[in-house]
Design a protein around this motif. Sequence first.
Motif, PDB file in Angstrom:
ATOM      1  N   ARG A  76      41.388  29.309  25.542  1.00  0.00           N
ATOM      2  CA  ARG A  76      41.241  28.348  24.348  1.00  0.00           C
ATOM      3  C   ARG A  76      40.254  27.281  24.776  1.00  0.00           C
ATOM      4  N   ALA A  77      40.323  27.037  26.017  1.00  0.00           N
ATOM      5  CA  ALA A  77      39.303  25.770  26.420  1.00  0.00           C
ATOM      6  C   ALA A  77      37.906  26.208  26.457  1.00  0.00           C
ATOM      7  N   SER A  78      37.958  27.540  26.667  1.00  0.00           N
ATOM      8  CA  SER A  78      36.562  28.169  26.580  1.00  0.00           C
ATOM      9  C   SER A  78      36.043  28.372  25.225  1.00  0.00           C
ATOM     10  N   LEU A  79      36.721  28.776  24.225  1.00  0.00           N
ATOM     11  CA  LEU A  79      36.405  29.060  22.832  1.00  0.00           C
ATOM     12  C   LEU A  79      36.147  27.724  22.117  1.00  0.00           C
ATOM     13  N   VAL A  80      36.991  26.607  22.376  1.00  0.00           N
ATOM     14  CA  VAL A  80      36.637  25.531  21.740  1.00  0.00           C
ATOM     15  C   VAL A  80      35.601  24.646  22.525  1.00  0.00           C
ATOM     16  N   SER A  81      34.753  24.894  23.697  1.00  0.00           N
ATOM     17  CA  SER A  81      34.011  24.131  24.533  1.00  0.00           C
ATOM     18  C   SER A  81      32.727  23.919  23.987  1.00  0.00           C
ATOM     19  N   THR A  82      32.073  22.971  24.458  1.00  0.00           N
ATOM     20  CA  THR A  82      30.838  22.428  23.789  1.00  0.00           C
ATOM     21  C   THR A  82      29.903  23.704  23.864  1.00  0.00           C
ATOM     22  N   ILE A  83      29.824  24.584  24.946  1.00  0.00           N
ATOM     23  CA  ILE A  83      28.749  25.713  24.870  1.00  0.00           C
ATOM     24  C   ILE A  83      29.109  26.645  23.977  1.00  0.00           C
ATOM     25  N   ALA A  84      30.487  26.938  23.486  1.00  0.00           N
ATOM     26  CA  ALA A  84      30.796  28.067  22.539  1.00  0.00           C
ATOM     27  C   ALA A  84      30.623  27.380  21.062  1.00  0.00           C
ATOM     28  N   LEU A  85      30.782  26.419  20.990  1.00  0.00           N
ATOM     29  CA  LEU A  85      30.464  25.656  19.655  1.00  0.00           C
ATOM     30  C   LEU A  85      29.214  25.606  19.343  1.00  0.00           C
ATOM     31  N   ALA A  86      28.247  25.135  20.477  1.00  0.00           N
ATOM     32  CA  ALA A  86      26.961  25.150  20.186  1.00  0.00           C
ATOM     33  C   ALA A  86      26.340  26.752  20.015  1.00  0.00           C
ATOM     34  N   GLU A  87      26.718  27.717  20.717  1.00  0.00           N
ATOM     35  CA  GLU A  87      26.405  29.091  20.546  1.00  0.00           C
ATOM     36  C   GLU A  87      26.771  29.422  18.979  1.00  0.00           C
ATOM     37  N   ILE A  88      27.886  28.968  18.583  1.00  0.00           N
ATOM     38  CA  ILE A  88      28.112  29.309  17.161  1.00  0.00           C
ATOM     39  C   ILE A  88      27.251  28.787  16.141  1.00  0.00           C
ATOM     40  N   ALA A  89      26.823  27.384  16.431  1.00  0.00           N
ATOM     41  CA  ALA A  89      26.038  26.656  15.500  1.00  0.00           C
ATOM     42  C   ALA A  89      24.645  27.175  15.700  1.00  0.00           C
ATOM     43  N   ARG A  90      24.103  27.686  16.456  1.00  0.00           N
ATOM     44  CA  ARG A  90      22.653  28.340  16.713  1.00  0.00           C
ATOM     45  C   ARG A  90      22.641  29.745  15.980  1.00  0.00           C
ATOM     46  N   GLY A  91      24.040  30.241  15.800  1.00  0.00           N
ATOM     47  CA  GLY A  91      23.996  31.619  15.199  1.00  0.00           C
ATOM     48  C   GLY A  91      24.115  31.359  13.823  1.00  0.00           C
ATOM     49  N   ILE A  92      24.457  30.194  13.248  1.00  0.00           N
ATOM     50  CA  ILE A  92      24.343  30.161  11.839  1.00  0.00           C
ATOM     51  C   ILE A  92      23.214  28.975  11.329  1.00  0.00           C
ATOM     52  N   GLY A  93      22.330  28.795  12.119  1.00  0.00           N
ATOM     53  CA  GLY A  93      21.268  27.942  11.864  1.00  0.00           C
ATOM     54  C   GLY A  93      21.538  26.346  11.478  1.00  0.00           C
ATOM     55  N   LEU A  94      22.398  25.927  12.268  1.00  0.00           N
ATOM     56  CA  LEU A  94      22.962  24.754  11.794  1.00  0.00           C
ATOM     57  C   LEU A  94      22.147  23.683  12.220  1.00  0.00           C
ATOM     58  N   GLY A  95      21.276  23.752  13.448  1.00  0.00           N
ATOM     59  CA  GLY A  95      20.653  22.730  13.999  1.00  0.00           C
ATOM     60  C   GLY A  95      19.382  22.677  12.881  1.00  0.00           C
ATOM     61  N   GLU A  96      18.977  23.553  11.998  1.00  0.00           N
ATOM     62  CA  GLU A  96      17.834  23.217  11.360  1.00  0.00           C
ATOM     63  C   GLU A  96      18.239  22.273   9.941  1.00  0.00           C
ATOM     64  N   GLN A  97      19.749  21.911   9.990  1.00  0.00           N
ATOM     65  CA  GLN A  97      20.295  21.051   8.889  1.00  0.00           C
ATOM     66  C   GLN A  97      20.830  19.971   9.108  1.00  0.00           C
ATOM     67  N   VAL A  98      20.856  19.626  10.534  1.00  0.00           N
ATOM     68  CA  VAL A  98      21.564  18.576  11.005  1.00  0.00           C
ATOM     69  C   VAL A  98      20.502  17.222  10.703  1.00  0.00           C
ATOM     70  N   ARG A  99      21.001  16.089  10.069  1.00  0.00           N
ATOM     71  CA  ARG A  99      20.185  14.945   9.701  1.00  0.00           C
ATOM     72  C   ARG A  99      20.155  13.960  10.970  1.00  0.00           C
TER      73      ARG A  99
END
Length: 244
Positions: free
Chosen positions: A91-114
């Motif tokens: 659980r700690a791994s899956l909710v970690s900053t690195i896991a969430l950042a990896e997920i975010a990069r996979g869906i192109g979240l960074g391009e949309q952040v204001r």
Amino acid sequence: MTSQHQNNTGVGSDWEPDPGVVAFAEQLGVPVSLELLELALTHRSYAYEHGGVPHNERLEFLGDSILGQAVTVMLYRDFPELDEGQLAKRRASLVSTIALAEIARGIGLGEQVRLGKGEDLTGGRDKASILADTMEAVIGATYLSAGPEQATALVLRLVDPLVNNPERFGAAMDPKTSLQEAAALIGASAPVYDIVSTGPDHNRRFVATVTVGPYTATGSGSSKKHAEMAAALEAWTDISARTS
């Protein structure tokens, strides 16, 4: 009194969604409010530069709880062979900053952040802490828009590619040791950390920069330890991707 009506998302009645936000909502595949989604994508640096408009930290707080619950229940149901300690580590791994950042990069979240201009110019769109926090805010927006079932379904869909990847569990749980091991594998010296702090004593933020051979990475946190761990995770991910 302002003539412009304000709703609970902090936008006016004449607000129109950004086309990028609309496309991102369609990509998420959940019936999320566009107003709430735009709020979820608004970093505090943007809010500061635009007269203190609402930002995503309250949604982040909510999304963190939804994420943790969804992952906990999934692990309990799907991995009956794991004991409490093993479940906690996963659980700690899956909710970690690195896991969430990896997920975010996979869906192109960074391009949309204001982001504010300064944060944008210094690589904020790919900064793990910003991506992870924004990902949690998006989960919070989904919960408020579509309810717990849709929010849980979104979480499980996003984390599914990471669930059965055992390599990432060790790095997320003990990133500094994992980075030392990665350094040895590429023949580099032990990682060197440099830390700076900003802000008042009651709200101090720490930024760590780690150097491993030709690689450098940064991470931030509310303590020196957390900043070093975030930086180590960033460096480990970069080295692993470039040497695999």
